[in-house]
Each structure stands twice: as C-alpha cells, then as structure tokens.
Enzyme design. Structure first.
Site, PDB file in Angstrom:
ATOM      1  N   ASP A   1       0.855  -1.191   0.000  1.00 44.80           N
ATOM      2  CA  ASP A   1       0.000   0.000   0.000  1.00 44.80           C
ATOM      3  C   ASP A   1       0.890   1.240   0.000  1.00 44.80           C
ATOM      4  OD1 ASP A   1      -2.257   1.927   0.480  1.00 44.80           O
ATOM      5  OD2 ASP A   1      -3.370   0.105   0.920  1.00 44.80           O
TER       6      ASP A   1
ATOM      7  N   HIS B   1     -12.304  -0.699  -8.404  1.00 46.33           N
ATOM      8  CA  HIS B   1     -13.456   0.199  -8.593  1.00 46.33           C
ATOM      9  C   HIS B   1     -13.095   1.666  -8.301  1.00 46.33           C
ATOM     10  CE1 HIS B   1     -15.375   0.086  -4.262  1.00 46.33           C
ATOM     11  NE2 HIS B   1     -14.079   0.354  -4.227  1.00 46.33           N
TER      12      HIS B   1
HETATM   13  C1  LIG Z   1     -10.805   1.255  -1.208  1.00 47.12           C
HETATM   14  S1  LIG Z   1      -9.301   0.947  -0.375  1.00 47.12           S
HETATM   15  C2  LIG Z   1      -9.316  -0.829  -0.217  1.00 47.12           C
HETATM   16  C3  LIG Z   1      -8.524  -1.292   0.964  1.00 47.12           C
HETATM   17  C4  LIG Z   1      -8.541  -2.818   1.188  1.00 47.12           C
HETATM   18  N1  LIG Z   1      -8.188  -3.544   0.001  1.00 47.12           N
HETATM   19  C5  LIG Z   1      -9.893  -3.253   1.687  1.00 47.12           C
HETATM   20  O1  LIG Z   1     -10.731  -3.719   0.926  1.00 47.12           O
HETATM   21  O2  LIG Z   1     -10.136  -3.072   2.894  1.00 47.12           O
HETATM   22  C6  LIG Z   1      -8.090   1.225  -1.631  1.00 47.12           C
HETATM   23  C7  LIG Z   1      -6.668   1.053  -1.148  1.00 47.12           C
HETATM   24  O3  LIG Z   1      -5.775   1.287  -2.251  1.00 47.12           O
HETATM   25  C8  LIG Z   1      -4.657   2.007  -1.762  1.00 47.12           C
HETATM   26  N2  LIG Z   1      -3.964   2.682  -2.876  1.00 47.12           N
HETATM   27  C9  LIG Z   1      -4.371   3.781  -3.569  1.00 47.12           C
HETATM   28  N3  LIG Z   1      -3.475   4.093  -4.506  1.00 47.12           N
HETATM   29  C10 LIG Z   1      -2.475   3.162  -4.425  1.00 47.12           C
HETATM   30  C11 LIG Z   1      -1.262   2.951  -5.135  1.00 47.12           C
HETATM   31  N4  LIG Z   1      -0.924   3.756  -6.156  1.00 47.12           N
HETATM   32  N5  LIG Z   1      -0.472   1.908  -4.792  1.00 47.12           N
HETATM   33  C12 LIG Z   1      -0.826   1.090  -3.760  1.00 47.12           C
HETATM   34  N6  LIG Z   1      -1.969   1.226  -3.054  1.00 47.12           N
HETATM   35  C13 LIG Z   1      -2.786   2.254  -3.372  1.00 47.12           C
HETATM   36  C14 LIG Z   1      -5.272   2.962  -0.762  1.00 47.12           C
HETATM   37  O4  LIG Z   1      -4.326   3.520   0.121  1.00 47.12           O
HETATM   38  C15 LIG Z   1      -6.288   2.055  -0.076  1.00 47.12           C
HETATM   39  O5  LIG Z   1      -5.731   1.378   1.027  1.00 47.12           O
END
Ligand SMILES: C[S@@+](CC[C@H](N)C(=O)[O-])C[C@H]1O[C@@H](n2cnc3c(N)ncnc32)[C@H](O)[C@@H]1O
Length: 267
Positions: free
Chosen positions: A136, A174
């Site tokens: 993350d 999404h």
């Molecule tokens: C909607 S959350 C989902 C979190 C987890 N998978 C869950 O379902 O509980 C999206 C996640 O993607 C991460 N994220 C966003 N951009 C990212 C990137 N460029 N590389 C890695 N992670 C990223 C965010 O920090 C967040 O934790």
C-alpha cells in the site's frame, strides 16, 4: 431528485443516500471527517456534471484527489482505514468459507492496496502456511507494527507488484478508470508470471444483480465511486474488456454476499 449514474440510467439518489451509512457516519470523530469530505463532494455533483472536465467532484470540492487528501489529513485517513477494515473483517470469513477452493494450494499472496492488512490477516488465520504481503502507499503502511503474520511493503501498484502465486485486489479496481485498471492488472500479471497456479483474485462489485435492492445498492456504490474517485462499478462485459486488455485469458465470477463477488482471473 433523480440522479444519473456514470453510464446506466437513473435512481432515486436522495432516498438511497438518506438511508446510507456512508452519508451519515456517526462512529467517532474520524468517521465524521469522512462524512464531511463525502458530503461536500456530493454537493459538487451538479457543477461537475456541467463542467467538471477530467476532474472528480471530490477534487472540485477539496482541491486535491482523494488519495492526496488522505496523505495530508490523518483524521480522514484513519476514518477511511477503519471503514475498510470493518468491511474486510465482516467479508473475509464469508468469502473464505464460501470460496475456500480459491485459496487452496496457494503458498504466497500479495494483497495490493491492502490497507491496514485486515483481509490479509484473516487469510493467514484461515491458511497459516500462506506467506502474505500487503502493498500500500507509504502513509498507509508506515507505522503499522509488525505482527509476525503479515509483511507490509510501501509502494505504488502502478509501478510494481511484488511476485506471488496470487495477487488479491479487494475494492481497489473500482477506484480507478479502465485505463488505470489495465495498468494495475498488467503489473499483477507480471507479479504472477512463472508462478505455479498464478492468478489474480478480485473482490469487487459486478453490476447486474437480479435483486432490485442489490442492484440499487450497486448503482449507489457506482455513484459514490464516480463522486469520490476516477473509478466506477462494472458490469461483467466491462470487467471482461479490461482483463483482455491486461493480457488475461480466462475468468470466473463467484458471488460472495450482497453486492460483492470474487473474480478469479487467469493468465
Ligand atoms: C478502497 S481501499 C481498499 C482497501 C482494502 N483492500 C480493503 O478492501 O479493505 C483502496 C486502497 O488502495 C490504496 N492505494 C491507492 N493508490 C495506491 C497505489 N498507487 N499503490 C498502492 N496502493 C494504493 C489505498 O491507500 C487504499 O488502502
């Protein structure tokens, strides 16, 4: 007020919004912060429909995209992380119980965009032999104490995904446009290449439920994604298209519960 979702018809937005927990968060100060950010973004929808250009209602309201805002505002990040962790804790057991075969014969798994690791920890609890890694953004994984079960890596999934048998993407795609999803999935395909039984597991919505209530909830989530991120909820044919573009050849959709499904995608 009737509101249009990104691509598919209309729904009675305010009647659903008024019943939705995401618009009336009452669970502590950081959840209230999430509610305030969301509400201001929704109030920009009209202006965004008229002349939003390439931006999102969230960025119009706050002058920064949602990921940037979370890197700057600790209360927003904490509230968001807590809500995602709650979803993972609730869903993980059901997903694993209903689709145990999806996790059989897996020796390593990387949970891309895995947040605080709640989903990864549930997987290790059910399958202690699986080596689980969470990837993350730096501000998300920084400061998470090592627990001996899950390893955390700071990085950008657009650039690199660590190698594993299985890459998990739960409620990640999404958040992103089709073009970005193809980029993320291409990194995932590289991560599983040359790995025995390599596959990607996606947990997300597949729009098109036969149940009117679930279908409306899917459309409402689509509206939330359109308001806050550059992403959307997808119908099966839209998922199929991005899988093909990212170089995958087969997929299988397995319903979990309510609006969410587990999709296995194979190279
Ligand atoms: C909607 S959350 C989902 C979190 C987890 N998978 C869950 O379902 O509980 C999206 C996640 O993607 C991460 N994220 C966003 N951009 C990212 C990137 N460029 N590389 C890695 N992670 C990223 C965010 O920090 C967040 O934790």
């Amino acid at each position: 007020m009737m509101a249009c979702t990104s691509s598919r018809g209309c729904l009675d937005f305010w009647s659903i919004a008024s019943r939705s927990t995401c618009c009336r968060s009452r669970e502590g100060p950081s959840m209230k912060t999430v509610g305030k950010y969301r509400k201001r973004s929704f109030l920009c929808l009209g202006e965004w429909f008229r002349d939003g250009g390439d931006t999102t209602p969230f960025a119009m309201a706050h002058g920064i995209d949602v990921w940037g805002a979370m890197s700057l505002d600790r209360a927003l990040a904490a509230g968001f992380s807590a809500s995602m962790a709650a979803d993972s804790k609730f869903l993980a057991e059901i997903a694993i119980r209903r689709h145990v075969e999806a996790f059989m014969n897996v020796s390593s798994l990387v949970d891309v965009g895995g947040g605080d690791g709640s989903m990864a920890r549930a997987i290790v609890k059910a399958f202690p032999h699986i080596k689980c890694l969470v990837l993350d953004l730096p501000h998300v994984v920084r400061g998470i104490p090592a627990d001996g079960f899950v390893e955390y890596v700071a990085g950008d999934m657009m650039d690199f995904v660590p190698p594993a048998n299985v890459v998990l993407l739960k409620l990640v795609l999404h958040d992103w446009s089709d073009e970005d999803c193809v980029r993320i999935l291409s990194r995932c395909r590289e991560a599983i290449s040359n790995r025995e039984g390599g596959k990607v597991i996606i947990i997300d919505t597949v729009i098109g439920s036969q149940s009117q209530q679930i279908y409306e909830a899917q459309l409402f989530l689509d509206l939330c994604m359109m308001t806050v991120t550059t992403g959307k909820e997808r119908e099966e044919k839209e998922w199929h298209m991005i899988f093909l573009k990212a170089g995958f050849t087969q997929y299988k959709i397995l319903p979990i519960l309510g609006i969410k499904s587990l999709i296995e995608v194979y190279p």
